[in-house]
Design a protein around this motif. Structure first.
Motif, PDB file in Angstrom:
ATOM      1  N   PHE A 336       0.843  -1.195   0.000  1.00  0.00           N
ATOM      2  CA  PHE A 336       0.000   0.000   0.000  1.00  0.00           C
ATOM      3  C   PHE A 336       0.883   1.252   0.000  1.00  0.00           C
ATOM      4  O   PHE A 336       1.817   1.369   0.796  1.00  0.00           O
ATOM      5  CB  PHE A 336      -0.910   0.007   1.232  1.00  0.00           C
ATOM      6  CG  PHE A 336      -1.795   1.218   1.325  1.00  0.00           C
ATOM      7  CD1 PHE A 336      -2.825   1.407   0.400  1.00  0.00           C
ATOM      8  CD2 PHE A 336      -1.584   2.184   2.300  1.00  0.00           C
ATOM      9  CE1 PHE A 336      -3.631   2.531   0.477  1.00  0.00           C
ATOM     10  CE2 PHE A 336      -2.388   3.301   2.381  1.00  0.00           C
ATOM     11  CZ  PHE A 336      -3.413   3.484   1.463  1.00  0.00           C
ATOM     12  N   HIS A 337       0.609   2.175  -0.933  1.00  0.00           N
ATOM     13  CA  HIS A 337       1.464   3.352  -1.047  1.00  0.00           C
ATOM     14  C   HIS A 337       0.682   4.661  -1.117  1.00  0.00           C
ATOM     15  O   HIS A 337       1.268   5.714  -1.329  1.00  0.00           O
ATOM     16  CB  HIS A 337       2.345   3.229  -2.300  1.00  0.00           C
ATOM     17  CG  HIS A 337       1.561   3.203  -3.581  1.00  0.00           C
ATOM     18  ND1 HIS A 337       0.963   2.050  -4.050  1.00  0.00           N
ATOM     19  CD2 HIS A 337       1.269   4.179  -4.463  1.00  0.00           C
ATOM     20  CE1 HIS A 337       0.340   2.321  -5.182  1.00  0.00           C
ATOM     21  NE2 HIS A 337       0.511   3.595  -5.456  1.00  0.00           N
ATOM     22  N   GLU A 338      -0.618   4.622  -0.928  1.00  0.00           N
ATOM     23  CA  GLU A 338      -1.421   5.844  -0.967  1.00  0.00           C
ATOM     24  C   GLU A 338      -1.251   6.615   0.347  1.00  0.00           C
ATOM     25  O   GLU A 338      -0.756   6.081   1.337  1.00  0.00           O
ATOM     26  CB  GLU A 338      -2.901   5.487  -1.164  1.00  0.00           C
ATOM     27  CG  GLU A 338      -3.201   4.657  -2.405  1.00  0.00           C
ATOM     28  CD  GLU A 338      -2.979   5.415  -3.690  1.00  0.00           C
ATOM     29  OE1 GLU A 338      -2.954   6.663  -3.636  1.00  0.00           O
ATOM     30  OE2 GLU A 338      -2.808   4.776  -4.734  1.00  0.00           O
ATOM     31  N   PRO A 339      -1.683   7.884   0.397  1.00  0.00           N
ATOM     32  CA  PRO A 339      -1.643   8.638   1.666  1.00  0.00           C
ATOM     33  C   PRO A 339      -2.490   7.944   2.738  1.00  0.00           C
ATOM     34  O   PRO A 339      -3.468   7.266   2.431  1.00  0.00           O
ATOM     35  CB  PRO A 339      -2.244   9.997   1.284  1.00  0.00           C
ATOM     36  CG  PRO A 339      -2.028  10.118  -0.186  1.00  0.00           C
ATOM     37  CD  PRO A 339      -2.146   8.725  -0.735  1.00  0.00           C
ATOM     38  N   GLY A 340      -2.095   8.134   3.986  1.00  0.00           N
ATOM     39  CA  GLY A 340      -2.825   7.488   5.074  1.00  0.00           C
ATOM     40  C   GLY A 340      -2.287   6.092   5.338  1.00  0.00           C
ATOM     41  O   GLY A 340      -1.192   5.733   4.913  1.00  0.00           O
ATOM     42  N   ILE A 341      -3.087   5.277   6.034  1.00  0.00           N
ATOM     43  CA  ILE A 341      -2.643   3.927   6.363  1.00  0.00           C
ATOM     44  C   ILE A 341      -3.768   2.939   6.081  1.00  0.00           C
ATOM     45  O   ILE A 341      -4.957   3.238   6.263  1.00  0.00           O
ATOM     46  CB  ILE A 341      -2.189   3.839   7.839  1.00  0.00           C
ATOM     47  CG1 ILE A 341      -1.519   2.495   8.118  1.00  0.00           C
ATOM     48  CG2 ILE A 341      -3.361   4.080   8.801  1.00  0.00           C
ATOM     49  CD1 ILE A 341      -0.746   2.464   9.420  1.00  0.00           C
ATOM     50  N   LYS A 342      -3.386   1.785   5.603  1.00  0.00           N
ATOM     51  CA  LYS A 342      -4.334   0.711   5.316  1.00  0.00           C
ATOM     52  C   LYS A 342      -3.794  -0.527   6.016  1.00  0.00           C
ATOM     53  O   LYS A 342      -2.735  -1.043   5.652  1.00  0.00           O
ATOM     54  CB  LYS A 342      -4.437   0.493   3.807  1.00  0.00           C
ATOM     55  CG  LYS A 342      -5.432  -0.579   3.391  1.00  0.00           C
ATOM     56  CD  LYS A 342      -5.450  -0.705   1.866  1.00  0.00           C
ATOM     57  CE  LYS A 342      -6.432  -1.768   1.402  1.00  0.00           C
ATOM     58  NZ  LYS A 342      -6.402  -1.931  -0.073  1.00  0.00           N
ATOM     59  N   THR A 343      -4.500  -0.978   7.024  1.00  0.00           N
ATOM     60  CA  THR A 343      -3.967  -2.032   7.895  1.00  0.00           C
ATOM     61  C   THR A 343      -4.215  -3.423   7.329  1.00  0.00           C
ATOM     62  O   THR A 343      -4.947  -4.240   7.898  1.00  0.00           O
ATOM     63  CB  THR A 343      -4.563  -1.916   9.304  1.00  0.00           C
ATOM     64  OG1 THR A 343      -5.995  -1.995   9.205  1.00  0.00           O
ATOM     65  CG2 THR A 343      -4.172  -0.613   9.961  1.00  0.00           C
ATOM     66  N   VAL A 344      -3.588  -3.665   6.175  1.00  0.00           N
ATOM     67  CA  VAL A 344      -3.689  -4.987   5.558  1.00  0.00           C
ATOM     68  C   VAL A 344      -2.302  -5.609   5.466  1.00  0.00           C
ATOM     69  O   VAL A 344      -1.287  -4.918   5.515  1.00  0.00           O
ATOM     70  CB  VAL A 344      -4.318  -4.936   4.154  1.00  0.00           C
ATOM     71  CG1 VAL A 344      -5.725  -4.378   4.214  1.00  0.00           C
ATOM     72  CG2 VAL A 344      -3.449  -4.146   3.194  1.00  0.00           C
ATOM     73  N   ILE A 345      -2.285  -6.925   5.314  1.00  0.00           N
ATOM     74  CA  ILE A 345      -1.068  -7.666   5.018  1.00  0.00           C
ATOM     75  C   ILE A 345      -1.168  -8.084   3.558  1.00  0.00           C
ATOM     76  O   ILE A 345      -2.030  -8.906   3.203  1.00  0.00           O
ATOM     77  CB  ILE A 345      -0.943  -8.914   5.912  1.00  0.00           C
ATOM     78  CG1 ILE A 345      -0.894  -8.502   7.391  1.00  0.00           C
ATOM     79  CG2 ILE A 345       0.296  -9.713   5.533  1.00  0.00           C
ATOM     80  CD1 ILE A 345      -1.033  -9.679   8.349  1.00  0.00           C
ATOM     81  N   PRO A 346      -0.360  -7.510   2.663  1.00  0.00           N
ATOM     82  CA  PRO A 346      -0.476  -7.871   1.253  1.00  0.00           C
ATOM     83  C   PRO A 346      -0.118  -9.333   1.030  1.00  0.00           C
ATOM     84  O   PRO A 346       0.825  -9.861   1.636  1.00  0.00           O
ATOM     85  CB  PRO A 346       0.499  -6.928   0.549  1.00  0.00           C
ATOM     86  CG  PRO A 346       1.457  -6.504   1.607  1.00  0.00           C
ATOM     87  CD  PRO A 346       0.692  -6.498   2.890  1.00  0.00           C
TER      88      PRO A 346
END
Length: 500
Positions: A336-346
């Motif tokens: 994930f590289h967008e602004p903010g945070i995304k709490t996933v495990i790719p």
């Protein structure tokens, strides 16, 4: 600025170029206005239009111009697009003259005003003696400078007080429109024309790189190769919630970061076993070339925008740019590289890095060394994830002999126009066309830049200075005279040896 030792003919040539410099800049303005971006498919028609403009310009010189159709190529989405034609041009067939082939490209990298340009990238704008615009230095300016130099001889043949009976050299031109997208179709064309178009070519000149300095001219005799790698780590078919699965699985991104971290130490030394084993030995003769090179560390830092380099001396910097391999990490796909945070495990991530190679590194050996190293590091992590290492792109290094006649003639031309000897430099980047031309045609290949180190090729606010563009036109014209004289001298010497 020209040397006091200029001949009457050279002075007349330089005067003509000075008088017509605004015309030459108007030509560049017309070319820069064409958004010949070969990277974006929806601009392919503009690239083709640019090729037609270049062909018309050569035709106006009296050159025989062949627009060679390269057919179609398929995009990743399955769409077929026409490749821009390649120009094969020819002017002059005097068997007493050397034949010089010039390669250039008229396509450009993408550019938008909102990317940070101070001016419209497709409107050539002069500010404080600099000509800003996409393609100004890479590569429309140098291509036009060469054409301007040829035009000068054609014009003076008609109006000169100094009798010019014939052109000093025969000219051939290879101009393409897909260099920024990998020169698709060019290698096949060169192979097909090896025994025909290139049969009588003596020297190949490429002007598609920059000086090492902002002010001192240079000639380039080598460039590093490049091996690009993907390292893929996958644990499953879908991304996972870090609150539900974090702490109980082997996360692919953690594996990948460990793998990438194992590649280079903090001093910049590559940690892959055996990677330095086959590097060509640095000779005393070669090292002497470094001593006279004008290289300003502070200027280079300013051009880069960084505060500190890994090395502190000119020699160390240049050796690590030209003579030693380097490894750079370019990005991670799937994270994930967008602004903010995304709490996933790719579920799957792909690390991308490249190794700039030098003579005599073998691409297949490098590929094997990289794979074995990464597999060894990965095995120690005891991870159940899947690892895949691939090398989607590999380009070999290029090296020329600075003692060849073409380099001697260019050196004399530079001394005449700029009043000083050039630096003999290598290029830390990869210039596939130089190696391609040398390997296929088996002719002498020279890189003859006219752009300054701060021209910003591929970057925002790309420019070429008025001085470099106009003096570059002069130095190409002087080169035509010098290579003609040198070629004639070599022929006379050969005949004397044969007679004896």
């Amino acid at each position: 600025m020209s040397s006091p030792s200029c001949s009457v003919l050279e002075m007349e040539i330089f005067q003509y170029i000075d008088v017509h410099q605004n015309d030459f800049i108007e030509d560049l303005k017309e070319w820069v206005a064409v958004e010949s971006d070969s990277v974006q498919p929806d601009l392919r028609k503009e690239v083709i239009r640019m090729m037609a403009l270049a062909a018309d310009r050569l035709g106006a010189l009296g050159a025989t111009v062949n627009l060679v159709n390269l057919g179609l190529h398929q995009l990743p989405d399955g769409q077929d697009l026409p490749l821009p034609p390649v120009i094969l041009g020819e002017l002059g067939k005097d068997p007493q003259n050397p034949t010089v082939c010039f390669y250039g490209h008229v396509d450009v990298q993408p550019a938008k005003k909102e990317d940070g340009w101070k001016t419209d990238p497709y409107t050539l704008t002069e500010i404080n003696g600099n000509l800003y615009g996409r393609g100004a230095t890479d590569n429309k300016g140098p291509v036009l400078a060469w054409i301007n130099a040829v035009e000068t001889f054609k014009a003076l043949k008609l109006i000169s007080l100094t009798f010019i009976q014939a052109m000093p050299v025969n000219f051939k031109f290879v101009i393409e429109g897909m260099e920024e997208a990998g020169s698709l179709g060019l290698e096949k064309l060169l192979q097909e024309e090896k025994q025909c178009f290139f049969s009588d070519v003596d020297y190949i000149v490429i002007s598609d790189n920059l000086w090492l300095s902002n002010k001192k001219p240079a000639l380039t005799y080598g460039s590093r190769g490049n091996a690009c790698f993907f390292v893929e780590v996958q644990c499953g078919d879908k991304d996972l919630h870090s609150g539900t699965f974090g702490g109980i699985i082997h996360e692919p991104l953690m594996d990948l970061i460990a793998l990438l971290d194992s590649l280079v130490d903090p001093t910049g030394r590559i940690q892959i076993p055996g990677i330095y084993d086959s590097i060509a030995a640095l000779t005393e003769k070669e090292m002497k070339l470094y001593e006279s090179i004008e290289f300003d560390l502070e200027e280079h830092k300013n051009n880069s925008g960084v505060k500190k380099f890994l090395y502190d001396t000119k020699e160390e910097i240049l050796l690590h740019l030209w003579r030693y391999p380097s490894l750079s990490i370019h990005g991670i796909e799937g994270a994930f590289h967008e602004p903010g945070i995304k709490t996933v495990i790719p579920a799957k991530v792909i690390g991308k890095f490249s190794i700039r190679q030098v003579p005599h590194m073998d691409l297949s050996v490098v590929k094997q060394q990289v794979a074995e190293h990464l597999e060894g590091v990965f095995s120690k992590r005891n991870s159940p994830n899947k690892l895949k290492v691939s090398m989607p792109l590999g380009a070999k290094p290029w090296l020329a002999d600075v003692n060849e006649p073409v380099y001697k003639a260019a050196r004399r031309a530079i001394k005449t126009v700029f009043g000083e000897d050039p630096d003999f430099i290598q290029d830390g980047s990869t210039i596939p066309v130089a190696r391609m031309f040398q390997t296929i045609t088996q002719k002498s290949v020279m890189m003859f830049p006219i752009g300054a180190a701060d021209d910003g090729e591929h970057s925002q606010n790309e420019k070429i200075s008025r001085h470099n563009y106009i003096e570059g036109t002069k130095v190409f014209a002087a080169f035509f005279l010098e290579i003609s004289k040198l070629h004639q001298h070599l022929a006379e010497t050969s005949n004397m040896v044969a007679d004896n």
